[in-house]
Each structure stands twice: as structure tokens, then as C-alpha cells.
Design a protein around this motif. Structure first.
Motif, PDB file in Angstrom:
ATOM      1  N   LYS A 135       0.825  -1.222   0.000  1.00  0.00           N
ATOM      2  CA  LYS A 135       0.000   0.000   0.000  1.00  0.00           C
ATOM      3  C   LYS A 135       0.856   1.268   0.000  1.00  0.00           C
ATOM      4  O   LYS A 135       0.470   2.297  -0.585  1.00  0.00           O
ATOM      5  CB  LYS A 135      -0.929   0.004   1.222  1.00  0.00           C
ATOM      6  N   SER A 194      -4.944   1.123  -2.831  1.00  0.00           N
ATOM      7  CA  SER A 194      -4.902   0.982  -1.366  1.00  0.00           C
ATOM      8  C   SER A 194      -6.225   0.442  -0.844  1.00  0.00           C
ATOM      9  O   SER A 194      -6.269  -0.406   0.064  1.00  0.00           O
ATOM     10  CB  SER A 194      -4.595   2.330  -0.702  1.00  0.00           C
ATOM     11  N   LYS A 195      -7.341   0.946  -1.415  1.00  0.00           N
ATOM     12  CA  LYS A 195      -8.664   0.483  -1.008  1.00  0.00           C
ATOM     13  C   LYS A 195      -8.868  -0.972  -1.414  1.00  0.00           C
ATOM     14  O   LYS A 195      -9.470  -1.768  -0.667  1.00  0.00           O
ATOM     15  CB  LYS A 195      -9.723   1.369  -1.662  1.00  0.00           C
ATOM     16  N   LYS A 219       0.771   5.612  -2.713  1.00  0.00           N
ATOM     17  CA  LYS A 219       0.371   6.916  -2.185  1.00  0.00           C
ATOM     18  C   LYS A 219       0.400   8.005  -3.260  1.00  0.00           C
ATOM     19  O   LYS A 219      -0.354   8.982  -3.205  1.00  0.00           O
ATOM     20  CB  LYS A 219       1.284   7.316  -1.029  1.00  0.00           C
ATOM     21  N   ILE A 232      -6.619  -3.273  -1.605  1.00  0.00           N
ATOM     22  CA  ILE A 232      -5.869  -4.109  -0.661  1.00  0.00           C
ATOM     23  C   ILE A 232      -6.599  -4.206   0.679  1.00  0.00           C
ATOM     24  O   ILE A 232      -6.620  -5.266   1.312  1.00  0.00           O
ATOM     25  CB  ILE A 232      -4.438  -3.566  -0.491  1.00  0.00           C
ATOM     26  N   ASP A 233      -7.219  -3.106   1.098  1.00  0.00           N
ATOM     27  CA  ASP A 233      -7.992  -3.146   2.349  1.00  0.00           C
ATOM     28  C   ASP A 233      -9.111  -4.183   2.269  1.00  0.00           C
ATOM     29  O   ASP A 233      -9.464  -4.818   3.274  1.00  0.00           O
ATOM     30  CB  ASP A 233      -8.603  -1.765   2.639  1.00  0.00           C
TER      31      ASP A 233
END
Length: 757
Positions: free
Chosen positions: A289, A335-336, A293, A338-339
Motif C-alpha cells: 500500500k 490501497s482500497k 500513495k 488491498i484493504d
């Protein structure tokens, strides 16, 4: 499960794993394209299902189509699949050949009924009987497979085709007692005197049955296959495979990853694979993640197109912006994604596996040792790449593995090996199934390391740990049932298709050979036909190209041309030997010389064709070497010196043989023409001798009148005979005994022959 049924299923699985399956699918594609005359690439699966009654597996079909396009069997124009011109021509010839053979077989059937059985019957009823008989043969091969051939062979019959349930259905279809009786007699008696064409047809049906079986067993036999427990595995997914499933990066194996998981989920009764990923991979996934960024979802489509047009984006950024461009509303930030990964993967029945305790049992020190070995392996690979790059004058990028990556990869490998050890503790014989634990990865370097580590082992470490998704997908497809709603109907459709059992790889080899010869400037019809008509040559070509990674088709074809040149040279020598033994008389010299010289010239022309072909190959051997594909394992091996020496030796031998052949042929022609010239001088004798004999007869008949005329015969006759001797025998003497005249004529003939050539 019945033994017979088990054997049938295992035979189908064996055929599915062989080259037969791929060749069969190629034939199906070719037949479909020939019938439809062009198909949209996206519709090819549906068209095959419509034509053949079954649905091919998408990933397998896509791979075969790619290969066929690369080898010029088919072409892709504006999204439409078409047969190449050469392949369409070949199939059209095959279609005509099949129709001709069908007519011959019907005639054989008719002759058997009318001549052998001496039955008087209308031709329309014979045609009806023949169609029912052929359908009965199809059913027999469907039911008994290759065993049907035993019934039609001279050997003792192992099966009885006259007491089959389908025979009763055939009788019902005929609906006439007389026709039923004839059919039963045909089935019983026909094998005793089966014609060659019919036996070839039966062999083709046996091959077609094998080809169809390679596509998969019947769905009706699914439960029997399930009982065999062919696949019961636990399959770990490496982190890079998770990236593909979550659509986080661009990679050539993305489609294969998704297709593999879907195949396992759709066929969980046949393929009992539990899908897992280790908590180590989950940690690696979460840590990724931090790399996302900088990715901005708010940039415009125009800016995205500019980014994608450059080659500066990494595989993760490229995939994100591609997704964003095509569907901004549904695209989540990486990133979302992976969440949500744990929940997303769970929906696909992919669960996380807690492996920390097993890793502790293996030992940190042991894992560290293995990690250092792996990093040394990576270093060695880079050294080889750098050395090769320097030698070739190119800059090759070094591969890199961080300590964390190496620790993850080796830990996963050792965890799997440890689990294998526990599952095979009481197993006497190791198999792929009882080894049970495997993994899929996109990391080629890790797969190569795994292959190296297997060398020298005979235990659980001798089995591969890592597979590529595409490789495993291609293997699993082959143990699944064929996708069809009516297996028997699909079988009969395949059986009646043109060339269904033909070796399309051979067709591909032939096209490659002809293209190679054309590239080398050899387009002589006789040379090409001689090469591609020789079955032994084609089989050897196929075997060598498949088994030898450094196979050189140019050298192979050149060797065969040399052989054929030698054979033609030998034929020429035999022809000349035969000519030298022929004895001619004076009256037939002219006609015989004409025939002999024609034979010599024909052989010389054929020999010169091959001579020219060899010269063309020798001239272009440098170009050939530049286009050769050389195996990576043999980069430092050169065959240039040896090849040049062989070419020089061959060229010297060819020049010597050509000159020797031309000299002998010229001398033979000179001697024959010279003999004719000499014997032509004997022809006046055929006129002179009868004239002399007639003169003497006339003199005797009119002797009284001559005496009365006071002519002196003692002077007249010697003068007459002397004149003839001077003219005729002088002419003969000049041609047979005058050496200077004979030599002058020989040189004249030689000049004439050389001018003509």
C-alpha cells in the motif's frame, strides 16, 4: 467402477495429455473456418459449438489460435479469423479427395451385394442399405472404439457386431425383412473380403475416435472420474498472483490467473483443489500500500492517455490508470483494493493460511541459509546476463530481489516442502496427488531456482513446488470432461468432419518447408513435391523439430536435398550403364539414338536441378545462420567452422561429379551419333547388291541378244562391278577406316552437342 469403463476413461485422459488433443483442436478450427469462410474472433467458440456440438475451453482455444496465426495456418484481419490461402486450398483438395473415396467405397459395397452375394436389388435400395451400414459402423466405433477394427481383420474376432442392440435399431430403420437379411449378411461376410479402400476408411474412423476422445471424456462418466480422485491438492497463491486476481498490476499472465481460479471453482467435483495464500503473502500485500500513495484518481482522461503513451510507468501504475480510463466510477484506488483483499479473495474461496508456527518449526537459521543460497543464485544469473550482454554489445537489465522478497519466496517454498513431508509420512510411492502441496507464481526466477533445487533428489523435493498459472491451467483442462450437452451427437459430428484425424502439425511443417525453400530461391515443382511427398522425411522433420531445441530446419532440408541429389546421380549412372549395353543394327540406329539421347538429357536436366538447388542453399547459408534461433543453453557453441568445411567439401565433390557426368554423357552421345554416321554408309549396299544380282540375271536372260550385238561381256561386267566398288566401298572405307576423317567428324559432333547445351 467397471474395469472396461475405467480403461476407457484413463485412455481418454492419456490422449488428452498428448499432442493428439492440440492437433484435433487445430483441425476443428480449420474445418469451422473453412465452412463459415471467416469468423469474428469473439464468436469462434460459439461457431465451433454450432458446428461440432461441444464448447472448447477459452484459454486453450486462445493459445492454439495464437500459434496458428504465428505459423500462417490462419490469419486475423480486422478482427476476423480466416484460413490462409494455402490452407484453404489444401482443405478444398482434401474435400474433393474424400468425396472421390466415398464414391469408390459405395461402388465396392454395391459390387459385394450384386457380384459376391449375387443379389438382384434396385440401386436406390443399395444406397439406402449403404447409408444404414455406415451409420452402424459409426455406432460400433462409438461403442467399442478401436476394437471394432478387430472384427474386420483376418485375426480371430474378439467382438461380435451381429448381436448388437443398435443392429435392432438398424433393422427397424430399414423396415424390410429382405433388406434386414442383406444387412446382417453384409456385416457377417463383408470382413472376409474387405477392399483396401474400405479398410483405410475403418482405420480413419479409429483415428477419428481417438482424436475425439482426446477432447475429454463424456460428462456422463463424470462420477466415475470423481471416484478416481485424480486431483486432491492444496494450492498456494504467491503474492504476485494475488496482484493479478485483484487487478492491481498489468502482466501477461493476468488472464491465465483468473481463468485458473474460475476453472477450479467451476469444476470442484473433478478438481479438488483447496486455494490458499500464506500470512506471509498477506503481509507483503498490505505493505505494498505504501507504494500507491502517489497515485492520483482525480487526474483527467487526457492526462491519463499521455501517461499511458509513455513507457515510464511501472506495472501497478499502468494498470490503475488503464482501469481508471475505461471505468472511472467502478475503479477503486489500489490501497482500497488491498484493504478489501481478504474479503474479496474469500468470495473466490481463497483463504489465508496461518504458517508462522510451521515456519518456527523449520527454523529461522535454516531458512536464512536457504535465502542466502537463493540470493547467490540470483547473483549468478546476473553475472551470466552481464557477460552475455557484453559479448553481444547490449545492455541487459539486472534482476533484483530484496532481502524481504527473498525471505518471503524461500519461506513459502520451505513451508510447502514441510507440509509435504507430513502428508507423505506413511506413503510408499510418491505421486503428484499424494505430494498434495503446490504453489503458483509469476516469478520466472523463482521457478528456475526451484527447478535447480530438484536436481539430484528422489524424495518429496524432486517434485516441483512452483508452477506458472498458464502452465497449470493447460494441464488441468485436459483432465476435465468435454463441455457438451450431447456427447454422442458431438462424436458423430466429429466422425463425419473432413480431415478430422489429419495431422495438422504435418500440414504446418509442410508449409514451413515450402516457405523455407521459397526463401532460398528454390521453387522447382519436382524438388518440392519429392520432399513433401516423402512420409519418412516429414516424420523425421517433426521428430527433430520437437525434440531438438537447437533444430536447424535449413541444415536438415539441405541434407535431404543432398541425399536426393545423390539418388538422382545414381539413377543417371544406371541409365548410362543400360545405354552402353544396348546393341543396335544399322536399320534402327537413327530411332534408337534419338530415344537414348532423350533419356540422357532428361537425367542430366534432373541432376542439374538438384545441383542448382544445392548451390542456392550454399550461397545463402550465411543469411540462414543470421536468422537461426539458438537455444540459450548453447550461446557459446559455434558450428561455423565445421559448417564451412562441410560446404566446401560438398561443393568440391559436386563440381567434380558434375564435370565427370557431363564428360561421360557427352562422350556417350558422340559415340552413338558417330556410329550412326558410319552405319549410314552401309545403306547403299542395300541398293547396290540387288542391282548387281539383277544385272547378272538380266545378262544371262538376254545373253543371246547381247552376243548378237557383239558387246564384250568380259569387259562390260568388270567395268560395271569396278565402278560400283569404287563408289560404294570407297564411301564405306572413308567412314570406317580413314582416321583423320573420323576424328574430324567426332569434333564436329562434339561442337554441335556443346552448342545445343
Amino acid at each position: 467402477m467397471e474395469k472396461k469403463k475405467s480403461i476407457k476413461i484413463l485412455s481418454a485422459l492419456s490422449l488428452a495429455s498428448s499432442d493428439t488433443r492440440e492437433e484435433t483442436l487445430r483441425t476443428i478450427i480449420i474445418n469451422t473456418l473453412f465452412e463459415k469462410n471467416g469468423i469474428l474472433q469473439n464468436n469462434i467458440e460459439a461457431e465451433i459449438k454450432d458446428s461440432f456440438g461441444f464448447e472448447p475451453y477459452s484459454s486453450e482455444l486462445s493459445e492454439i489460435l495464437t500459434t496458428m496465426i504465428e505459423t500462417n495456418l490462419i490469419k486475423l484481419e480486422d478482427g476476423i479469423l480466416l484460413l490462409s490461402d494455402e490452407e484453404r486450398y489444401r482443405v478444398s483438395l482434401l474435400d474433393a479427395e474424400i468425396k472421390d473415396k466415398e464414391k469408390i467405397r459405395f461402388q465396392n459395397f454395391k459390387n459385394f451385394i450384386t457380384d459376391e452375394l449375387e443379389i438382384v436389388i434396385e440401386i436406390s435400395k443399395i444406397k439406402f442399405l449403404y447409408s444404414v451400414f455406415v451409420e452402424y459402423l459409426y455406432h460400433s466405433f462409438y461403442e467399442f472404439g478401436e476394437e471394432t477394427l478387430n472384427y474386420f481383420s483376418p485375426k480371430p474376432r474378439e467382438i461380435d457386431l451381429t448381436n448388437d442392440d443398435y443392429l435392432q435399431q438398424s433393422f427397424h430403420k430399414l423396415g424390410d425383412k429382405t433388406l434386414c437379411s442383406i444387412l446382417k449378411t453384409v456385416i457377417d461376410k463383408y470382413p472376409e473380403n474387405i477392399p483396401k479402400e474400405d479398410l483405410e476408411f475403418l482405420n480413419e474412423l479409429a483415428l477419428k475416435t481417438q482424436s475425439f476422445a482426446s477432447l475429454g471424456f463424456s460428462p456422463d462418466q463424470s462420477q466415475d472420474v470423481i471416484d478416481l480422485n485424480l486431483i486432491e491438492w492444496v494450492l498456494y497463491l504467491d503474492t504476485n498472483v494475488l496482484y493479478s486476481l485483484l487487478n492491481l498490476h498489468s502482466h501477461p499472465e493476468n488472464e491465465a490467473c483468473r481463468a485458473l481460479i474460475q476453472l477450479i471453482l467451476d469444476n470442484n467435483a473433478h478438481i479438488k483443489i483447496v486455494l490458499r495464500y500464506s500470512d506471509l503473502s498477506l503481509t507483503e500485500l498490505v505493505n505494498k500500500k505504501d507504494d500507491f500513495k502517489h497515485l492520483d484518481k482525480s487526474i483527467t482522461d487526457s492526462a491519463i492517455r499521455g501517461l499511458l503513451a509513455s513507457d515510464k510507468l511501472d506495472e501497478f501504475s499502468r494498470q490503475f490508470y488503464t482501469n481508471l480510463l475505461y471505468n472511472r466510477n467502478l475503479t477503486l484506488h489500489p490501497s482500497k483494493v488491498i484493504d478489501l483483499a481478504t474479503a474479496t479473495l474469500k468470495v473466490k474461496k481463497i483463504e489465508v493460511s496461518r504458517t508462522s508456527k510451521r515456519l518456527e518449526k523449520i527454523g529461522v537459521e535454516y531458512v536464512n541459509i536457504r535465502v542466502q543460497e537463493y540470493l547467490r543464485f540470483v547473483g549468478q544469473k546476473n553475472d551470466i546476463r552481464n557477460e552475455y550482454g557484453k559479448k553481444k554489445g547490449v545492455n541487459l537489465r539486472s534482476v533484483f530481489r530484496s532481502d524481504k522478497q527473498a525471505d518471503h519466496d524461500i519461506s513459502l517454498r520451505e513451508i510447502i516442502i514441510s507440509q509435504r513431508s507430513a502428508s507423505t509420512r506413511n506413503q510408499e510411492h510418491l505421486t503428484f496427488n499424494n505430494i498434495k502441496y503446490y504453489a503458483v507464481t509469476l516469478d520466472n526466477l523463482l521457478i528456475q531456482y526451484d527447478q535447480q533445487e530438484r536436481v539430484g533428489h528422489t524424495d518429496i523435493r524432486s517434485f516441483p513446488v512452483f508452477f506458472k498459472p498458464s502452465f497449470l491451467l493447460s494441464k488441468l483442462i485436459k483432465i476435465l470432461p468435454i463441455k457438451t450437452d450431447d456427447y454422442k451427437k458431438a462424436y458423430f459430428k466429429a466422425l463425419t468432419a473432413r480431415g478430422f484425424n489429419k495431422d495438422t502439425k504435418r500440414s504446418e511443417d509442410i508449409i514451413n518447408i515450402v516457405n523455407y525453400l521459397k526463401h532460398q530461391g528454390i521453387d522447382n515443382e519436382e524438388i518440392i513435391n519429392n520432399l513433401i511427398s516423402e512420409d519418412l522425411f516429414l516424420e523425421k522433420y517433426k521428430e527433430e523439430s520437437k525434440s531438438n531445441p537447437s533444430f536447424d530446419s535449413g541444415m536438415f532440408i539441405e541434407g535431404v536435398l543432398n541425399k536426393q541429389f545423390a539418388e538422382k546421380q545414381e539413377e543417371l549412372n544406371k541409365a548410362k550403364d543400360e545405354l552402353s549395353k544396348i546393341k543396335t543394327d544399322a536399320l534402327n540406329v537413327t530411332s534408337e539414338n534419338s530415344v537414348l539421347l532423350k533419356q540422357i538429357n532428361e537425367k542430366v536436366v534432373v541432376t542439374q536441378i538438384y545441383d542448382n538447388a544445392i548451390k542456392e542453399l550454399n550461397k545463402k547459408v550465411t543469411k540462414l545462420e543470421k536468422t537461426r534461433v539458438v537455444s540459450n543453453t548453447q550461446l557459446d557453441i559455434s558450428f561455423e567452422t565445421e559448417k564451412d568445411e562441410k560446404i566446401k567439401k560438398l561443393q568440391t565433390q559436386l563440381d567434380y561429379e558434375r564435370i565427370k557426368t557431363m564428360e561421360k554423357e557427352t562422350n556417350l552421345a558422340i559415340e552413338k551419333i558417330l556410329k550412326k554416321w558410319q552405319f549410314d554408309s552401309l545403306r547403299p549396299l542395300l541398293i547396290t547388291i540387288p542391282l548387281l544380282m539383277g544385272s547378272f540375271i538380266l545378262v544371262n536372260v538376254f545373253k543371246t541378244e547381247i552376243e548378237k550385238s557383239k558387246l564384250d561381256l568380259s569387259i562390260l561386267i568388270p567395268v560395271l562391278v569396278g565402278s560400283i566398288n569404287i563408289f560404294v566401298f570407297g564411301f564405306i572405307f572413308i567412314r570406317f577406316c580413314n582416321d583423320s576423317n573420323i576424328e574430324a567428324k567426332r569434333k564436329s559432333i562434339e561442337r554441335q552437342i556443346l552448342e545445343n547445351k
